[in-house]
Scaffold this active site. Structure first.
Site, short mmCIF file in Angstrom:
data_model
loop_
_atom_site.label_atom_id
_atom_site.label_comp_id
_atom_site.label_asym_id
_atom_site.label_seq_id
_atom_site.Cartn_x
_atom_site.Cartn_y
_atom_site.Cartn_z
N LYS A 22 -25.90 -4.85 76.73
CA LYS A 22 -24.80 -4.16 76.14
C LYS A 22 -23.35 -4.92 76.12
CE LYS A 22 -22.69 -0.53 77.69
NZ LYS A 22 -21.19 -0.51 78.10
N ASN A 23 -23.04 -5.26 77.36
CA ASN A 23 -21.94 -5.82 78.10
C ASN A 23 -21.65 -7.26 77.63
OD1 ASN A 23 -21.30 -3.22 78.59
ND2 ASN A 23 -21.45 -3.44 80.93
N ARG A 92 -13.94 2.62 74.51
CA ARG A 92 -12.63 1.85 75.02
C ARG A 92 -12.81 0.34 74.94
NH1 ARG A 92 -10.10 1.76 78.96
NH2 ARG A 92 -10.50 -0.62 79.85
N CYS A 116 -11.63 7.25 80.60
CA CYS A 116 -13.07 8.09 80.23
C CYS A 116 -13.26 8.71 81.73
CB CYS A 116 -14.08 7.18 80.08
SG CYS A 116 -14.33 5.83 81.02
N ARG A 121 -8.63 3.54 83.63
CA ARG A 121 -8.93 2.37 83.12
C ARG A 121 -7.69 1.68 82.35
NH1 ARG A 121 -15.02 2.78 80.88
NH2 ARG A 121 -14.90 0.29 81.27
N PRO A 122 -6.58 1.48 82.79
CA PRO A 122 -5.56 0.83 82.14
C PRO A 122 -5.86 -0.47 81.79
CG PRO A 122 -5.33 0.68 84.73
CD PRO A 122 -6.53 1.45 84.41
N ILE A 123 -4.95 -0.92 80.58
CA ILE A 123 -5.18 -2.33 80.15
C ILE A 123 -3.96 -3.41 80.46
CG2 ILE A 123 -6.53 -1.71 78.35
CD1 ILE A 123 -4.16 -1.82 76.50
N ASP A 124 -3.23 -3.04 81.56
CA ASP A 124 -2.03 -3.78 82.02
C ASP A 124 -2.40 -5.24 82.31
OD1 ASP A 124 -3.57 -2.56 84.13
OD2 ASP A 124 -2.30 -3.65 85.50
N LEU A 125 -3.69 -5.51 82.67
CA LEU A 125 -4.04 -6.96 83.00
C LEU A 125 -4.19 -7.60 81.44
CD1 LEU A 125 -6.39 -6.44 85.88
CD2 LEU A 125 -3.96 -7.09 86.07
N ASP A 304 -21.86 -0.65 88.14
CA ASP A 304 -22.60 -0.12 87.09
C ASP A 304 -23.95 0.57 87.54
OD1 ASP A 304 -21.62 -1.89 84.10
OD2 ASP A 304 -20.62 -0.22 85.55
N ILE A 326 -14.67 -0.26 92.84
CA ILE A 326 -14.13 -0.70 91.37
C ILE A 326 -13.52 0.36 90.52
CG2 ILE A 326 -14.58 -1.77 89.16
CD1 ILE A 326 -15.49 -3.54 91.73
N ARG A 396 -25.39 5.55 74.51
CA ARG A 396 -24.52 4.71 74.53
C ARG A 396 -24.89 3.36 74.99
NH1 ARG A 396 -18.35 6.12 75.87
NH2 ARG A 396 -18.52 3.85 74.88
C1 EPZ Z 1 -16.65 -3.59 82.13
O1 EPZ Z 1 -15.56 -2.95 81.86
C2 EPZ Z 1 -17.80 -3.06 81.68
N1 EPZ Z 1 -17.95 -2.76 80.36
C3 EPZ Z 1 -18.15 -1.90 82.56
O2 EPZ Z 1 -19.48 -1.33 82.24
C4 EPZ Z 1 -18.18 -2.30 84.05
O3 EPZ Z 1 -18.22 -1.21 85.08
C5 EPZ Z 1 -16.87 -3.18 84.22
O4 EPZ Z 1 -16.72 -4.03 83.45
C6 EPZ Z 1 -16.77 -3.56 85.86
O5 EPZ Z 1 -17.98 -4.58 86.06
C7 EPZ Z 1 -18.03 -3.84 79.39
O6 EPZ Z 1 -18.16 -4.96 79.69
C8 EPZ Z 1 -18.10 -3.30 77.84
P1 EPZ Z 1 -12.68 -4.04 84.30
P2 EPZ Z 1 -13.92 -3.21 81.81
O7 EPZ Z 1 -11.65 -4.40 83.48
O8 EPZ Z 1 -13.75 -4.65 81.38
C9 EPZ Z 1 -9.05 -1.96 86.47
C10 EPZ Z 1 -20.99 0.31 81.52
O9 EPZ Z 1 -21.33 1.38 82.14
N2 EPZ Z 1 -8.47 -2.65 85.48
O10 EPZ Z 1 -13.31 -4.96 85.13
O11 EPZ Z 1 -13.25 -1.88 81.49
C11 EPZ Z 1 -9.85 -0.89 86.01
O12 EPZ Z 1 -9.27 0.26 85.86
C12 EPZ Z 1 -19.38 -0.14 81.77
O13 EPZ Z 1 -21.64 -0.53 80.88
C13 EPZ Z 1 -6.83 -2.36 85.57
O14 EPZ Z 1 -6.29 -1.89 86.44
O15 EPZ Z 1 -13.92 -3.07 83.57
C14 EPZ Z 1 -11.30 -0.94 86.86
O16 EPZ Z 1 -10.72 -0.21 88.08
C15 EPZ Z 1 -18.65 0.88 82.58
N3 EPZ Z 1 -6.28 -3.05 84.38
C16 EPZ Z 1 -11.38 -2.45 87.35
O17 EPZ Z 1 -9.87 -2.80 86.96
C17 EPZ Z 1 -6.69 -3.80 83.44
O18 EPZ Z 1 -5.95 -4.11 82.48
C18 EPZ Z 1 -12.51 -3.08 86.69
O19 EPZ Z 1 -12.34 -2.93 85.49
C19 EPZ Z 1 -8.29 -3.84 83.44
C20 EPZ Z 1 -8.87 -3.33 84.46
#
Ligand code: EPZ
Length: 416
Positions: A22-23, A92, A116, A121-125, A304, A326, A396
């Site tokens: 999926k990912n 998201r 969720c 799960r912000p998107i600041d990065l 995960d 995480i 999902r």
């Molecule tokens: C991906 O989510 C995966 N989803 C998630 O899988 C997985 O848990 C996660 O990576 C970590 O491995 C997909 O690939 C579709 P992150 P993503 O950005 O990209 C923080 C599942 O169950 N963060 O690595 O959203 C965030 O809040 C899903 O299959 C910021 O602060 O994860 C989190 O605490 C769930 N600012 C941490 O980083 C940002 O701009 C990791 O998030 C982005 C993220």
């Protein structure tokens, strides 16, 4: 919402073929926007999230067709740059489309993807990295508008190795007229799959799987076909279901290297594991041993898998300590497990799991994808029957889960 009715005291026995990741599929589906042509994807899992991504692409003007196991995506006639707000809220991870839209059209409008159950799960990065690439970003309460005349190559340092931000910036930087370097990137296997897909289209990207990725911009990308990598979390899920029920399984079509942190922990808990070529055999012990888990970015133990291990360890011999590093809210399945007789206490980012002999079936509620998968695991082990509500969350991320479990000897039916 529907529910699964699961008969307890199950023991998984037999073989299962793992579906595509999926990912990995989600960012690659988004990347099909880049070349404005027709791309063919194989081994895409037929699950809610990939179908949700297809809906978003169709809404933008793409043609997406399914022919058996083949997904054909034509992105020639994209006629808008505003990602459908309702569809975005439902998933998201659709924020990944932004990078592809900006790369091709220098234009993208989207709404905050929303948090969720597992965290804000912000998107600041994502936003900070896009700004470094010269993209003007204006935010109001409802929309984020991204625009630029030209995307400029840049050096970007991620504060955290975010998977989504890494993927988004790889897509956004693919057509610049220079080299973009992104440091402290995510090293997950899905990033390597995305790099392989983009390079097959003609991109010039290197470093995926390490903590620095370099993207040399190109002028255009060609039409390709591509086979999505196996799902390492589905692999881990079936191995854990077998471990927690004392079963015996052969899991086929896997990438052994992608699951080594999971295998190490399963062996530590007392499982017998044989791994060869593209399959893994696991024999679950009569009773698992308690172990400690720390979730970390890859190649650390995957977040995960955290809920599923937590569920599995509720009946292990001894006390396990599970630390979630995480996401800030990824113990949502705990109250449901406690209702089944589990002994779990939470303090900050740690769950302390005191192993009990047996869980008891109950009516329990899934609140997120992996938490739901964890509850199904608990239902397999429990005495009596368990109703797992809100199984849409689980659908999902797991293709044909009931069928696969039934073929492994589990008595599970879906109601409503
Ligand atoms: C991906 O989510 C995966 N989803 C998630 O899988 C997985 O848990 C996660 O990576 C970590 O491995 C997909 O690939 C579709 P992150 P993503 O950005 O990209 C923080 C599942 O169950 N963060 O690595 O959203 C965030 O809040 C899903 O299959 C910021 O602060 O994860 C989190 O605490 C769930 N600012 C941490 O980083 C940002 O701009 C990791 O998030 C982005 C993220």
């Amino acid at each position: 919402m529907s529910r699964y009715i699961v008969k307890g005291n199950s023991k998984l026995e037999g073989e299962v073929n793992i579906s595509g990741s999926k990912n990995s599929a989600l960012p690659i589906i988004a990347a099909c926007i880049l070349n404005g042509g027709t791309n063919i994807l194989y081994n895409v899992p037929n699950i809610k999230d990939t179908n949700g991504m297809f809906e978003i692409l169709r809404d933008l003007g793409c043609v997406v067709k399914k022919k058996g196991k083949k997904i054909i995506i034509n992105s020639e006639n994209i006629n808008k740059f505003h990602i459908n707000e309702k569809l975005m809220r439902e998933m998201r991870s659709s924020v990944i489309i932004v990078g592809a839209l900006i790369a091709r059209f220098k234009n993208a409008i989207f709404s905050y993807p929303g948090g969720c159950e597992i965290g804000a799960r912000p998107i600041d990065l994502h936003i900070n990295g896009l700004k470094k690439l010269g993209i003007n970003i204006s935010e109001n309460t409802r929309y984020i508008v991204c625009k630029c005349d030209k995307i400029i190559p840049a050096e970007i340092q991620l504060d955290f190795p975010s998977v989504g931000a890494t993927e988004n910036l790889m897509l956004a930087a693919v057509f610049t007229d220079g080299e973009t370097i992104i440091r402290n990137v995510a090293m997950e296997p899905e990033i390597i799959d995305l790099q392989n897909f983009l390079n097959r289209m003609g991109a010039k990207i290197s470093g995926a799987g390490s903590n620095i990725i370099k993207i040399k911009g190109v002028k255009s990308l060609k039409e390709v076909s591509f086979n999505i990598m196996p799902d390492r979390i589905e692999t881990g899920t079936f191995l854990c279901y077998t471990a927690m029920t004392g079963g015996k399984i052969k899991v086929n079509k896997v990438n052994i290297n992608d699951v080594s942190p999971i295998l190490m922990k399963l062996e530590e808990a007392g499982c017998k594991i044989e791994k060869k070529n593209d399959y893994i055999r696991l024999d679950g012990p009569k009773r698992l041993k308690a172990i400690d888990i720390q979730t970390l970015p890859y190649p650390g133990f995957p977040t995960d898998m955290q809920s599923i291990f937590l569920s599995m360890l509720t009946t292990a011999k001894g006390t396990s300590i599970i630390t979630e590093n995480i996401f800030e809210n990824r113990f949502k399945c705990v109250p449901e497990l406690v209702r089944m007789g589990a002994k779990i206490s939470i303090s900050n980012s740690c769950a302390i799991v005191k192993g009990v002999r047996k869980l008891v079936g109950a009516e329990i509620f899934a609140t997120d994808l992996r938490g739901g998968a964890a509850l199904i695991g608990a239902a397999l082990m429990a005495k009596g029957t368990t109703m797992v509500e809100n199984c849409e969350f689980v659908e999902r991320g797991y293709e044909s889960l009931e069928t696969k479990l039934r073929n492994l000897g589990v008595d599970i039916i879906k109601e409503r």
